[in-house]
Design an enzyme around this catalytic site. Structure first.
Site, PDB file in Angstrom:
ATOM      1  N   CYS A 116       0.808  -1.222   0.000  1.00 39.21           N
ATOM      2  CA  CYS A 116       0.000   0.000   0.000  1.00 39.21           C
ATOM      3  C   CYS A 116       0.842   1.272   0.000  1.00 39.21           C
ATOM      4  O   CYS A 116       0.332   2.351  -0.305  1.00 39.21           O
ATOM      5  CB  CYS A 116      -0.954   0.003   1.195  1.00 39.21           C
ATOM      6  SG  CYS A 116      -2.174  -1.329   1.145  1.00 39.21           S
ATOM      7  N   HIS A 256      -3.478   7.309   2.363  1.00 41.48           N
ATOM      8  CA  HIS A 256      -3.856   6.004   1.815  1.00 41.48           C
ATOM      9  C   HIS A 256      -5.271   5.671   2.267  1.00 41.48           C
ATOM     10  O   HIS A 256      -5.623   5.821   3.444  1.00 41.48           O
ATOM     11  CB  HIS A 256      -2.872   4.944   2.304  1.00 41.48           C
ATOM     12  CG  HIS A 256      -3.287   3.544   2.011  1.00 41.48           C
ATOM     13  ND1 HIS A 256      -3.672   3.122   0.752  1.00 41.48           N
ATOM     14  CD2 HIS A 256      -3.387   2.448   2.822  1.00 41.48           C
ATOM     15  CE1 HIS A 256      -3.981   1.844   0.802  1.00 41.48           C
ATOM     16  NE2 HIS A 256      -3.817   1.414   2.047  1.00 41.48           N
ATOM     17  N   ASN A 286     -10.164   0.031  -0.717  1.00 36.82           N
ATOM     18  CA  ASN A 286      -8.701   0.058  -0.660  1.00 36.82           C
ATOM     19  C   ASN A 286      -8.148  -0.617  -1.911  1.00 36.82           C
ATOM     20  O   ASN A 286      -8.217  -1.835  -2.045  1.00 36.82           O
ATOM     21  CB  ASN A 286      -8.227  -0.659   0.605  1.00 36.82           C
ATOM     22  CG  ASN A 286      -6.718  -0.672   0.757  1.00 36.82           C
ATOM     23  OD1 ASN A 286      -5.990  -0.312  -0.152  1.00 36.82           O
ATOM     24  ND2 ASN A 286      -6.251  -1.104   1.918  1.00 36.82           N
TER      25      ASN A 286
END
EC number: 2.3.1.180
Length: 335
Positions: A116, A256, A286
């Site tokens: 990520c 994020h 996500n």
């Protein structure tokens, strides 16, 4: 000679057409729309469900749009970096596949795997290639087909993730804009808390690994939440202080998009008002390396030349950090 820096000159993005809603998720596992929205903040996520299509397909869509918007020809591109955890194959790199599909003849390419946080790492890596003076046009892509590593019988992970891709063009500038600074960190003690156990050299694919669902994401949510909030906040604080910015001078924080509660907690610790925080997790979920550039893809028209942007992410490893960008252009008509 004026100092060369790397500036973002355009953005492109792509999400698949198929939308997986919370109501559909609730038919797969024991959950509800209310629970997912309250705990994670996601309403829907886009899924690449066409057979035979992988991460490179989405990356090509995003990069193609980027090249059109920046009026870049295939022969102009010097380097392609693809940040991804879900590469099309173990090898070759997804970046090499992307080069072929974009018709790039003069570029070299490689993948970057920091989960990520991958796009943060790609931003700093691409910027340093530009600063070397040898490269003029670099495409960096954040792309992940997270649906390929999700167990849709696991209620702890399947509501969280989606598929998507977005890309930046990096070019040289001598103006006081661009990728100004970064704070990047890695700590391998995070391995037990967030990983995919099988598929690598330690645990190659086998009947056992397939039967025991070892090719899917495993996450200890509470531990990840704690480390994510602390480390994203700390890296943002460090980069703000190092560049002598006040909180008021920060125009945007781009976190994020892992979980709405993480985003909210980071913003509160930084004492940044919610209207300065980019959030689109409700629509995309996500997308791992895709979340940061997808935020810019969504919010591009709100950005002005000279705006101070702080990107921050946290992912498996653990890997985390922050990148300070002074935005390089005013809104474009075709954006």
């Amino acid at each position: 000679m004026d100092k060369i820096n790397a500036v973002i000159t355009g953005v492109g993005g792509y999400v698949p057409d198929y939308v997986l809603t919370n109501d559909e998720i609730s038919k797969m596992v024991d959950t509800t729309d209310e629970w997912i929205m309250g705990r994670i903040g996601i309403k829907e996520r886009h899924i690449l469900n066409e057979e035979g299509l992988g991460t490179s397909y989405m990356a090509r869509k995003a990069a193609k749009q980027l090249m059109q918007r920046t009026k870049s020809r295939p022969d102009d591109i010097d380097l392609v970096i693809v940040a991804t955890t879900t590469s099309d194959y173990r090898f070759p790199s997804t970046a090499s596949i992307l080069c072929e599909r974009l018709g790039l003849k003069n570029a070299f390419a490689f993948d970057m795997q920091a989960v990520c946080s991958g796009f943060l790492y790609a931003m700093e890596t691409g910027a340093n290639f530009i600063r070397s003076g040898k490269y003029k046009k670099i495409i960096i892509v954040g792309a992940d087909k997270m649906s390929s590593v999700i167990d849709y019988t696991d209620r702890a992970t399947c509501p969280i993730f989606g598929d998507g891709a977005a890309a930046f063009m990096l070019e040289p500038t001598t103006e006081e804009v661009g990728i100004m600074d970064s704070v990047l960190r890695t700590d391998g003690k995070g391995l037990p808390f967030l990983h995919i156990k099988a598929g690598g050299s330690v645990c190659p694919p086998s009947y056992y690994s397939l039967d025991h669902h070892l090719h899917y994401i495993y996450q200890e949510g509470r531990t990840v939440f704690k480390y994510a909030v602390a480390n994203m906040s700390d890296s943002c604080e460090a980069i703000i202080a190092r560049n002598h910015l006040t909180k008021e001078e920060v125009d945007w924080v781009i976190p994020h998009q892992a979980n709405q509660r993480i985003i909210t907690a980071v913003a509160q610790r930084l004492e940044v008002p919610s209207e300065k925080v980019m959030v689109n997790i409700e629509r995309y979920g996500n997308t791992s390396a895709g979340t940061l550039p997808l935020c810019i893809w969504d919010f591009e028209k709100k950005l002005k030349k000279g705006d101070n942007l702080i990107f921050t992410a946290f992912g498996a490893g653990f890997a985390w950090g922050a990148v300070y960008v002074k935005w390089g252009y005013d809104p474009k008509e075709d954006a």
